[in-house]
Structures are given as structure tokens and as C-alpha cells.
Design a protein around this motif. Structure first.
Motif, PDB file in Angstrom:
ATOM      1  N   SER A  23       0.832  -1.207   0.000  1.00 44.53           N
ATOM      2  CA  SER A  23       0.000   0.000   0.000  1.00 44.53           C
ATOM      3  C   SER A  23       0.870   1.261   0.000  1.00 44.53           C
ATOM      4  O   SER A  23       2.057   1.215   0.306  1.00 44.53           O
ATOM      5  CB  SER A  23      -0.941   0.010   1.202  1.00 44.53           C
ATOM      6  OG  SER A  23      -0.211   0.039   2.402  1.00 44.53           O
ATOM      7  N   PHE A  24       0.250   2.372  -0.336  1.00 44.67           N
ATOM      8  CA  PHE A  24       0.910   3.678  -0.346  1.00 44.67           C
ATOM      9  C   PHE A  24       0.863   4.219   1.076  1.00 44.67           C
ATOM     10  O   PHE A  24      -0.201   4.572   1.580  1.00 44.67           O
ATOM     11  CB  PHE A  24       0.175   4.621  -1.304  1.00 44.67           C
ATOM     12  CG  PHE A  24       0.893   5.921  -1.548  1.00 44.67           C
ATOM     13  CD1 PHE A  24       1.787   6.050  -2.596  1.00 44.67           C
ATOM     14  CD2 PHE A  24       0.662   7.024  -0.740  1.00 44.67           C
ATOM     15  CE1 PHE A  24       2.448   7.254  -2.838  1.00 44.67           C
ATOM     16  CE2 PHE A  24       1.312   8.229  -0.968  1.00 44.67           C
ATOM     17  CZ  PHE A  24       2.207   8.335  -2.020  1.00 44.67           C
ATOM     18  N   VAL A  25       2.010   4.252   1.750  1.00 44.42           N
ATOM     19  CA  VAL A  25       2.079   4.694   3.146  1.00 44.42           C
ATOM     20  C   VAL A  25       2.597   6.131   3.167  1.00 44.42           C
ATOM     21  O   VAL A  25       3.781   6.379   2.905  1.00 44.42           O
ATOM     22  CB  VAL A  25       2.987   3.761   3.981  1.00 44.42           C
ATOM     23  CG1 VAL A  25       3.023   4.209   5.431  1.00 44.42           C
ATOM     24  CG2 VAL A  25       2.504   2.320   3.871  1.00 44.42           C
ATOM     25  N   VAL A  26       1.708   7.069   3.487  1.00 47.27           N
ATOM     26  CA  VAL A  26       2.035   8.496   3.406  1.00 47.27           C
ATOM     27  C   VAL A  26       3.235   8.851   4.285  1.00 47.27           C
ATOM     28  O   VAL A  26       4.119   9.608   3.861  1.00 47.27           O
ATOM     29  CB  VAL A  26       0.806   9.359   3.762  1.00 47.27           C
ATOM     30  CG1 VAL A  26       1.177  10.827   3.866  1.00 47.27           C
ATOM     31  CG2 VAL A  26      -0.290   9.167   2.716  1.00 47.27           C
ATOM     32  N   SER A  64      14.253   7.235  -6.941  1.00 44.83           N
ATOM     33  CA  SER A  64      15.188   6.155  -6.628  1.00 44.83           C
ATOM     34  C   SER A  64      14.817   5.466  -5.310  1.00 44.83           C
ATOM     35  O   SER A  64      14.763   4.240  -5.225  1.00 44.83           O
ATOM     36  CB  SER A  64      16.608   6.716  -6.555  1.00 44.83           C
ATOM     37  OG  SER A  64      17.497   5.739  -6.092  1.00 44.83           O
ATOM     38  N   GLN A  65      14.541   6.277  -4.285  1.00 47.14           N
ATOM     39  CA  GLN A  65      14.198   5.710  -2.972  1.00 47.14           C
ATOM     40  C   GLN A  65      12.823   5.042  -2.992  1.00 47.14           C
ATOM     41  O   GLN A  65      12.618   4.016  -2.340  1.00 47.14           O
ATOM     42  CB  GLN A  65      14.240   6.800  -1.896  1.00 47.14           C
ATOM     43  CG  GLN A  65      15.628   7.380  -1.667  1.00 47.14           C
ATOM     44  CD  GLN A  65      16.654   6.314  -1.302  1.00 47.14           C
ATOM     45  OE1 GLN A  65      16.438   5.494  -0.424  1.00 47.14           O
ATOM     46  NE2 GLN A  65      17.777   6.300  -2.020  1.00 47.14           N
ATOM     47  N   LEU A  66      11.876   5.606  -3.717  1.00 50.94           N
ATOM     48  CA  LEU A  66      10.540   5.010  -3.809  1.00 50.94           C
ATOM     49  C   LEU A  66      10.599   3.656  -4.498  1.00 50.94           C
ATOM     50  O   LEU A  66       9.969   2.698  -4.041  1.00 50.94           O
ATOM     51  CB  LEU A  66       9.584   5.943  -4.567  1.00 50.94           C
ATOM     52  CG  LEU A  66       9.174   7.205  -3.819  1.00 50.94           C
ATOM     53  CD1 LEU A  66       8.569   8.225  -4.793  1.00 50.94           C
ATOM     54  CD2 LEU A  66       8.195   6.886  -2.699  1.00 50.94           C
ATOM     55  N   THR A  67      11.364   3.547  -5.586  1.00 49.80           N
ATOM     56  CA  THR A  67      11.434   2.262  -6.290  1.00 49.80           C
ATOM     57  C   THR A  67      12.162   1.213  -5.456  1.00 49.80           C
ATOM     58  O   THR A  67      11.858   0.030  -5.562  1.00 49.80           O
ATOM     59  CB  THR A  67      12.103   2.408  -7.674  1.00 49.80           C
ATOM     60  OG1 THR A  67      13.368   3.032  -7.520  1.00 49.80           O
ATOM     61  CG2 THR A  67      11.254   3.256  -8.596  1.00 49.80           C
ATOM     62  N   GLY A  70      10.210  -1.380  -3.435  1.00 50.96           N
ATOM     63  CA  GLY A  70       9.753  -2.607  -4.075  1.00 50.96           C
ATOM     64  C   GLY A  70       8.243  -2.794  -4.063  1.00 50.96           C
ATOM     65  O   GLY A  70       7.761  -3.921  -4.087  1.00 50.96           O
ATOM     66  N   LYS A  71       7.523  -1.709  -4.025  1.00 47.32           N
ATOM     67  CA  LYS A  71       6.059  -1.801  -3.986  1.00 47.32           C
ATOM     68  C   LYS A  71       5.484  -1.730  -5.399  1.00 47.32           C
ATOM     69  O   LYS A  71       6.104  -1.141  -6.288  1.00 47.32           O
ATOM     70  CB  LYS A  71       5.480  -0.676  -3.122  1.00 47.32           C
ATOM     71  CG  LYS A  71       5.854  -0.822  -1.652  1.00 47.32           C
ATOM     72  CD  LYS A  71       5.117   0.168  -0.802  1.00 47.32           C
ATOM     73  CE  LYS A  71       5.419  -0.057   0.672  1.00 47.32           C
ATOM     74  NZ  LYS A  71       4.573   0.760   1.522  1.00 47.32           N
ATOM     75  N   PRO A  72       4.300  -2.300  -5.616  1.00 47.32           N
ATOM     76  CA  PRO A  72       3.716  -2.335  -6.966  1.00 47.32           C
ATOM     77  C   PRO A  72       3.048  -1.018  -7.357  1.00 47.32           C
ATOM     78  O   PRO A  72       1.823  -0.920  -7.429  1.00 47.32           O
ATOM     79  CB  PRO A  72       2.705  -3.477  -6.860  1.00 47.32           C
ATOM     80  CG  PRO A  72       2.260  -3.433  -5.424  1.00 47.32           C
ATOM     81  CD  PRO A  72       3.479  -3.024  -4.639  1.00 47.32           C
ATOM     82  N   PHE A 121       2.778  11.094  -6.334  1.00 50.98           N
ATOM     83  CA  PHE A 121       1.532  10.377  -6.590  1.00 50.98           C
ATOM     84  C   PHE A 121       1.908   8.928  -6.856  1.00 50.98           C
ATOM     85  O   PHE A 121       2.815   8.661  -7.666  1.00 50.98           O
ATOM     86  CB  PHE A 121       0.819  10.955  -7.813  1.00 50.98           C
ATOM     87  CG  PHE A 121       0.451  12.411  -7.644  1.00 50.98           C
ATOM     88  CD1 PHE A 121      -0.771  12.775  -7.100  1.00 50.98           C
ATOM     89  CD2 PHE A 121       1.334  13.408  -8.002  1.00 50.98           C
ATOM     90  CE1 PHE A 121      -1.092  14.113  -6.918  1.00 50.98           C
ATOM     91  CE2 PHE A 121       1.026  14.752  -7.837  1.00 50.98           C
ATOM     92  CZ  PHE A 121      -0.191  15.108  -7.298  1.00 50.98           C
ATOM     93  N   GLY A 122       1.269   8.006  -6.156  1.00 54.19           N
ATOM     94  CA  GLY A 122       1.529   6.585  -6.347  1.00 54.19           C
ATOM     95  C   GLY A 122       0.289   5.898  -6.887  1.00 54.19           C
ATOM     96  O   GLY A 122      -0.771   5.977  -6.268  1.00 54.19           O
ATOM     97  N   LEU A 123       0.424   5.251  -8.025  1.00 56.09           N
ATOM     98  CA  LEU A 123      -0.700   4.553  -8.664  1.00 56.09           C
ATOM     99  C   LEU A 123      -0.400   3.065  -8.702  1.00 56.09           C
ATOM    100  O   LEU A 123       0.606   2.654  -9.279  1.00 56.09           O
ATOM    101  CB  LEU A 123      -0.922   5.097 -10.066  1.00 56.09           C
ATOM    102  CG  LEU A 123      -1.306   6.579 -10.041  1.00 56.09           C
ATOM    103  CD1 LEU A 123      -0.108   7.439 -10.353  1.00 56.09           C
ATOM    104  CD2 LEU A 123      -2.446   6.857 -10.972  1.00 56.09           C
ATOM    105  N   ALA A 124      -1.273   2.291  -8.076  1.00 56.35           N
ATOM    106  CA  ALA A 124      -1.057   0.849  -7.983  1.00 56.35           C
ATOM    107  C   ALA A 124      -1.056   0.204  -9.362  1.00 56.35           C
ATOM    108  O   ALA A 124      -1.853   0.540 -10.225  1.00 56.35           O
ATOM    109  CB  ALA A 124      -2.132   0.219  -7.111  1.00 56.35           C
ATOM    110  N   ILE A 125      -0.128  -0.731  -9.550  1.00 58.03           N
ATOM    111  CA  ILE A 125      -0.027  -1.468 -10.814  1.00 58.03           C
ATOM    112  C   ILE A 125      -0.945  -2.676 -10.734  1.00 58.03           C
ATOM    113  O   ILE A 125      -0.938  -3.389  -9.767  1.00 58.03           O
ATOM    114  CB  ILE A 125       1.423  -1.917 -11.082  1.00 58.03           C
ATOM    115  CG1 ILE A 125       2.317  -0.693 -11.210  1.00 58.03           C
ATOM    116  CG2 ILE A 125       1.502  -2.789 -12.320  1.00 58.03           C
ATOM    117  CD1 ILE A 125       3.788  -1.006 -11.299  1.00 58.03           C
TER     118      ILE A 125
END
Length: 125
Positions: A23-26, A64-67, A70-72, A121-125
Motif C-alpha cells: 500500500s501507499f504509506v504516506v 530512486s528511494q521510492l522504487t 519494491g512496492k507495486p 503520486f503513487g498509482l497501484a499497478i
């Protein structure tokens, strides 16, 4: 057969993933933004000729840090750097997405001479 056992094992492993792992953890994203801005800009004084490099470095470091989490997710990162001079700045964003999986986080960071506003902005794959 071996392949069906492997597939079953993979499906079972997915069942053990906690919601925080996917999940996207703010709070997590906010910390990444703050660390990125601090490391790129820090206590520097505003210099017009450095703003392009700073904004590029901030968004690249955030991505770089977001990827590395390892979240989808697919991520969109924006960064605005503005000199503190009394001028106003108003921003808005609107998203048409799935509130149960997608998310956003905006951080306004400042030092003595500038503001830095970063949105992720994080959009789930």
C-alpha cells in the motif's frame, strides 16, 4: 509436478504480504521526500542558476528511494523551488483514481531563503 508446486508456493507467499508491503504509506513517502530535499538543498541559499539542478536531483532521488521500496506502484514526482520573497504560490491537484490503492503526499519544506514543494503520486499497478 514441480511447476505446479512452485506456483502454489508463490500464491501462498503472496497471501502473507501485509497491506503495508503493497500500500501507499504516506508517512513513509513523506520521510523519503524530506530526506531527499535535505540532502540535495539542505541549508543552501537560493541561487537561480542552481534551481534546475536541485529540482532534477530532488525528483530523481525521490524516485530512486521510492522504487527501492519494491512496492507495486507507478510514481509521479514533482518539485517546485521558490525563493522566499513574499510572493504567493497556490497549487492544486485533482486525481481520478482508486482511493483504496492509490495515494499522494505533498511536503512543503523550507529553509531561510527558499521553499521546496514536492508532490508524489503513487498509482497501484
Amino acid at each position: 509436478s514441480f511447476s505446479s508446486i512452485l506456483v502454489n508456493a508463490l500464491v501462498t507467499m503472496d497471501d502473507f504480504q501485509s497491506p503495508e508491503e503493497t500500500s501507499f504509506v504516506v508517512d513513509e513517502v513523506s520521510a523519503i521526500i524530506k530526506e531527499s530535499v535535505e540532502s540535495v538543498v539542505g541549508s543552501s541559499l537560493y541561487q537561480h542558476n542552481k534551481v534546475n539542478q536541485w529540482t532534477s536531483n530532488v525528483v530523481e532521488q525521490c524516485l530512486s528511494q521510492l522504487t527501492k521500496l519494491g512496492k507495486p506502484f507507478k510514481y509521479i514526482v514533482s518539485c517546485v523551488i521558490m525563493q522566499k520573497n513574499g510572493a504567493g504560490l497556490h497549487t492544486a491537484a485533482s486525481c481520478f483514481w482508486d482511493n483504496s490503492t492509490d495515494g499522494s503526499c505533498t511536503v512543503r519544506w523550507e529553509n531561510k531563503s527558499m521553499y521546496c514543494i514536492v508532490s508524489v503520486f503513487g498509482l497501484a499497478i
